[in-house]
Design an enzyme around this catalytic site. Sequence first.
Site, PDB file in Angstrom:
ATOM      1  N   SER A 120       1.043  -1.319  -0.102  1.00  0.00           N
ATOM      2  CA  SER A 120      -0.082   0.084  -0.100  1.00  0.00           C
ATOM      3  C   SER A 120       0.783   1.101  -0.024  1.00  0.00           C
ATOM      4  O   SER A 120       1.996   1.239  -0.510  1.00  0.00           O
ATOM      5  CB  SER A 120      -1.031   0.003   1.424  1.00  0.00           C
ATOM      6  OG  SER A 120      -1.689   1.164   1.385  1.00  0.00           O
ATOM      7  N   LYS A 138      -4.357   2.308  -3.533  1.00  0.00           N
ATOM      8  CA  LYS A 138      -3.991   1.711  -2.350  1.00  0.00           C
ATOM      9  C   LYS A 138      -5.126   1.329  -1.223  1.00  0.00           C
ATOM     10  O   LYS A 138      -4.930   0.164  -0.420  1.00  0.00           O
ATOM     11  CB  LYS A 138      -2.819   2.483  -1.746  1.00  0.00           C
ATOM     12  CG  LYS A 138      -1.476   2.580  -2.865  1.00  0.00           C
ATOM     13  CD  LYS A 138      -0.880   1.347  -3.171  1.00  0.00           C
ATOM     14  CE  LYS A 138       0.470   1.468  -3.911  1.00  0.00           C
ATOM     15  NZ  LYS A 138       0.812   0.039  -4.416  1.00  0.00           N
TER      16      LYS A 138
END
Length: 232
Positions: A120, A138
């Site tokens: 992420s 993300k």
Amino acid sequence: MKNILLIGGSYGIGLAIAKELEKDHNVFVASRTAENLNGLNVTHIPFDAGSDTLDVSKLPQVIDGLVYCPGSINLRPFKGLKAETFESDLKINFLDMVKVVQTILPQLTASEQSSIVLFSSVAATMGMPFHTSVAAAKGAVEGFAKALAAEYAPKIRVNVIAPSLTDTPLADKFLNNETKQEKSAERHPLKRFGQPEDLAQMAVFLLSEKASWISGQVMHVDGGMSTLLVNS
């Protein structure tokens, strides 16, 4: 020895992970190029996550670990972003990853307990200007990881690493001179930007038996940026 599959492992964080793993595990690197893999004890599989379907016949029947590395960094004002940019970021960061996971799910479930590591960004947690597209993509990764971890527990562990700016080819335009490097370092409480090895070591830990009681987590490897307010 575990069978570990890296999607995108020929440069940056993926390459650093390959270097950490190759001595003790059977490492398969599925990437567009193998130019930086010379000398490493890994098996390269030509693969473009954006356009190819992974050929599972080139993989073992049991996969103990998967790391998906491809990503993007589009930092621009929201008013100038077109829908196509959001779609492109969502595709490479999330949708292409989902396709890979579905493709090798039988091999992952064949392991006694496999581990998936996804990436992420600190921007998915912090509200940061000019990050709307990458933060949205993300954020999808983080939500997906937690749901998948719940659905496949205890068979598959799923965790996410959320870095801040890291010195990789993808981030070169943000760190390509000394002034940019100094400003980036100063923004982090630990007074430096990330190195590929910082993220690789966390990925290796999450793949290992040492992390066998960790799943559904977002691990912030970000120099303290997401939680420490030390700059006035």
